[in-house]
Scaffold this motif. Sequence first.
Motif, mmCIF file in Angstrom:
data_model
loop_
_atom_site.group_PDB
_atom_site.id
_atom_site.type_symbol
_atom_site.label_atom_id
_atom_site.label_comp_id
_atom_site.label_asym_id
_atom_site.label_seq_id
_atom_site.Cartn_x
_atom_site.Cartn_y
_atom_site.Cartn_z
ATOM 1 N N VAL A 14 0.839 -1.201 0.000
ATOM 2 C CA VAL A 14 0.000 0.000 0.000
ATOM 3 C C VAL A 14 0.876 1.253 0.000
ATOM 4 C CG1 VAL A 14 -1.597 1.367 1.412
ATOM 5 C CG2 VAL A 14 -2.035 -1.073 1.035
ATOM 6 N N SER A 15 1.921 1.251 0.801
ATOM 7 C CA SER A 15 2.790 2.429 0.894
ATOM 8 C C SER A 15 3.583 2.657 -0.394
ATOM 9 C CB SER A 15 3.752 2.280 2.074
ATOM 10 O OG SER A 15 4.667 1.208 1.871
ATOM 11 N N ARG A 16 3.908 1.579 -1.118
ATOM 12 C CA ARG A 16 4.661 1.724 -2.360
ATOM 13 C C ARG A 16 3.772 2.110 -3.531
ATOM 14 N NH1 ARG A 16 8.620 -3.625 -1.739
ATOM 15 N NH2 ARG A 16 9.801 -2.823 0.053
ATOM 16 N N LEU A 17 2.544 1.595 -3.556
ATOM 17 C CA LEU A 17 1.649 1.870 -4.671
ATOM 18 C C LEU A 17 0.891 3.185 -4.502
ATOM 19 C CD1 LEU A 17 0.232 -1.742 -5.121
ATOM 20 C CD2 LEU A 17 1.724 -0.537 -6.727
ATOM 21 N N GLY A 18 0.648 3.583 -3.258
ATOM 22 C CA GLY A 18 -0.116 4.794 -2.998
ATOM 23 C C GLY A 18 0.416 6.030 -3.710
ATOM 24 N N PRO A 19 1.713 6.314 -3.624
ATOM 25 C CA PRO A 19 2.249 7.496 -4.311
ATOM 26 C C PRO A 19 2.092 7.438 -5.827
ATOM 27 C CG PRO A 19 3.775 6.738 -2.619
ATOM 28 C CD PRO A 19 2.711 5.691 -2.749
ATOM 29 N N GLY A 45 -4.258 -1.749 5.128
ATOM 30 C CA GLY A 45 -4.539 -0.635 4.234
ATOM 31 C C GLY A 45 -5.261 -0.977 2.955
ATOM 32 N N ALA A 46 -5.618 -2.245 2.730
ATOM 33 C CA ALA A 46 -6.409 -2.591 1.550
ATOM 34 C C ALA A 46 -7.754 -1.872 1.621
ATOM 35 C CB ALA A 46 -6.616 -4.094 1.463
ATOM 36 N N LEU A 47 -8.194 -1.304 0.500
ATOM 37 C CA LEU A 47 -9.442 -0.541 0.500
ATOM 38 C C LEU A 47 -10.669 -1.424 0.414
ATOM 39 C CD1 LEU A 47 -8.729 2.626 -1.684
ATOM 40 C CD2 LEU A 47 -8.596 2.325 0.796
ATOM 41 N N GLY A 48 -10.490 -2.659 0.013
ATOM 42 C CA GLY A 48 -11.597 -3.590 -0.083
ATOM 43 C C GLY A 48 -11.069 -4.982 -0.307
ATOM 44 N N LEU A 49 -11.998 -5.930 -0.476
ATOM 45 C CA LEU A 49 -11.633 -7.331 -0.666
ATOM 46 C C LEU A 49 -12.229 -7.842 -1.968
ATOM 47 C CD1 LEU A 49 -12.411 -8.599 2.953
ATOM 48 C CD2 LEU A 49 -10.149 -8.015 2.026
ATOM 49 N N ALA A 50 -11.635 -8.915 -2.472
ATOM 50 C CA ALA A 50 -12.142 -9.540 -3.689
ATOM 51 C C ALA A 50 -11.964 -11.040 -3.594
ATOM 52 C CB ALA A 50 -11.405 -8.999 -4.918
ATOM 53 N N ASP A 51 -12.878 -11.761 -4.216
ATOM 54 C CA ASP A 51 -12.813 -13.218 -4.241
ATOM 55 C C ASP A 51 -13.447 -13.714 -5.524
ATOM 56 O OD1 ASP A 51 -13.028 -16.128 -3.407
ATOM 57 O OD2 ASP A 51 -12.296 -15.254 -1.534
ATOM 58 N N ALA A 52 -13.152 -14.967 -5.868
ATOM 59 C CA ALA A 52 -13.675 -15.549 -7.103
ATOM 60 C C ALA A 52 -14.895 -16.429 -6.873
ATOM 61 C CB ALA A 52 -12.582 -16.361 -7.803
ATOM 62 N N ARG A 53 -15.191 -16.761 -5.623
ATOM 63 C CA ARG A 53 -16.287 -17.686 -5.319
ATOM 64 C C ARG A 53 -17.259 -17.040 -4.338
ATOM 65 N NH1 ARG A 53 -14.669 -23.178 -6.720
ATOM 66 N NH2 ARG A 53 -12.575 -23.083 -7.595
ATOM 67 N N ILE A 54 -18.538 -17.135 -4.654
ATOM 68 C CA ILE A 54 -19.547 -16.506 -3.815
ATOM 69 C C ILE A 54 -19.612 -17.176 -2.446
ATOM 70 C CG2 ILE A 54 -21.514 -17.916 -4.551
ATOM 71 C CD1 ILE A 54 -21.433 -14.095 -3.973
ATOM 72 N N SER A 55 -19.252 -18.476 -2.342
ATOM 73 C CA SER A 55 -19.246 -19.139 -1.043
ATOM 74 C C SER A 55 -18.214 -18.503 -0.110
ATOM 75 C CB SER A 55 -18.958 -20.633 -1.204
ATOM 76 O OG SER A 55 -17.709 -20.838 -1.853
ATOM 77 N N ASN A 56 -17.076 -18.078 -0.663
ATOM 78 C CA ASN A 56 -16.073 -17.398 0.151
ATOM 79 C C ASN A 56 -16.561 -16.029 0.595
ATOM 80 O OD1 ASN A 56 -14.369 -19.572 -0.243
ATOM 81 N ND2 ASN A 56 -13.184 -18.595 -1.858
#
Length: 366
Positions: A14-19, A45-56
């Motif tokens: 997050v600190s490296r990509l933010g700038p 610091g992740a702004l949200g989450l993501a997943d590939a399966r609705i069960s997760n």
Amino acid sequence: MDLAKIRCNTQTLVSRLGPRGISVTGVTKAVCGNPAIAQAMLDGGALGLADARISNVQRLRQAGMICPVTLIRTPMLSQVDEVVGFCEVSYNTESAVIAALASAAICKDKVHGIILMVEMGDLRDGIMPENLADFAKQVMTMQGVALKGIGANFACFSGLAPTVSQMADFCDLANEIEGVCGPYLKTVSGGSSANLPWALGEHATGRVNDLRLGEAILLGVEPLTGDQMDGMHTDAFTLVAEVIETDAKPTPFPIAPIDPTREPLRIVTPSAASARMILAMGHQDTDIPGLTMPVGSTLIGATSDHLVIGTLRPRPTVGSEMRFQMNYDALMHAMAAPDIEVTLLSEPSMRPSRLPQGKVNHLALV
């Protein structure tokens, strides 16, 4: 899994990509939507989450997580109600699925966010670039859904890293879609952990403002090379297996295969100075080639539920344990295996809370 190291890895990225104007979306699919790991990503610091399966995703919601969660695999038509119910946004490539999502959203009095996945050379999922504008205009006419952005995959299927030229073309597509459709695209998701060398390079990153990161956060490595990323922890996960046999065996001999068309099986023989042991773990529990053998140990072979190891260390006793580091495939299989027990420690000073009981091997989470 060492939650502190997962949190630290997230903070580092997050600190490296933010700038560079790029936010981090933490991907939880490799850990089956484990809520403790998801929270460590958010704390980092992740702004949200993501997943590939609705069960997760359901597992995350059932644990009380209210952060934005995106479904990053094109939804199954049979699951559009669940997708709208549990996810704010989903990645899409099929107009029929988006129409079904729109209908489900209207029934739930919601507006579901749509990110269009573009085919940029990985040859897996994605809309062809020349068709993207017309596809986006279709989405704009549908009630119940809203066009939120575009995304791309690299190195997931083809194994090829994105080039600067490909990423520039992807950014141009974002500008084109805005010119055709009008609204500003909230999300221009440039890829996954394989895109980090590009994102952290010396060139401009253009319109890309999001990366979906799983492997880099969890394992601290660059997916294409397996090399440790500078300042990242590569030992957040440890797979522990119990020794169940240490008896010596005679010198291996060729074994006639059941299939006569195949070559005879020749078992790898450990050196004369090494001890041979069997551990209660096999192909059903993890991806065996993805394990890193402990120092002084050699993989001899494995079956569905036995792992045969040779070691130059003093002969271990039955009931003792051996620890292994894992690559992404091995981690993914271990997290999904029903007989792997997950041991959670929220901080190093706390006692482990083991869930569920009665499992044979375990992953240690600190």
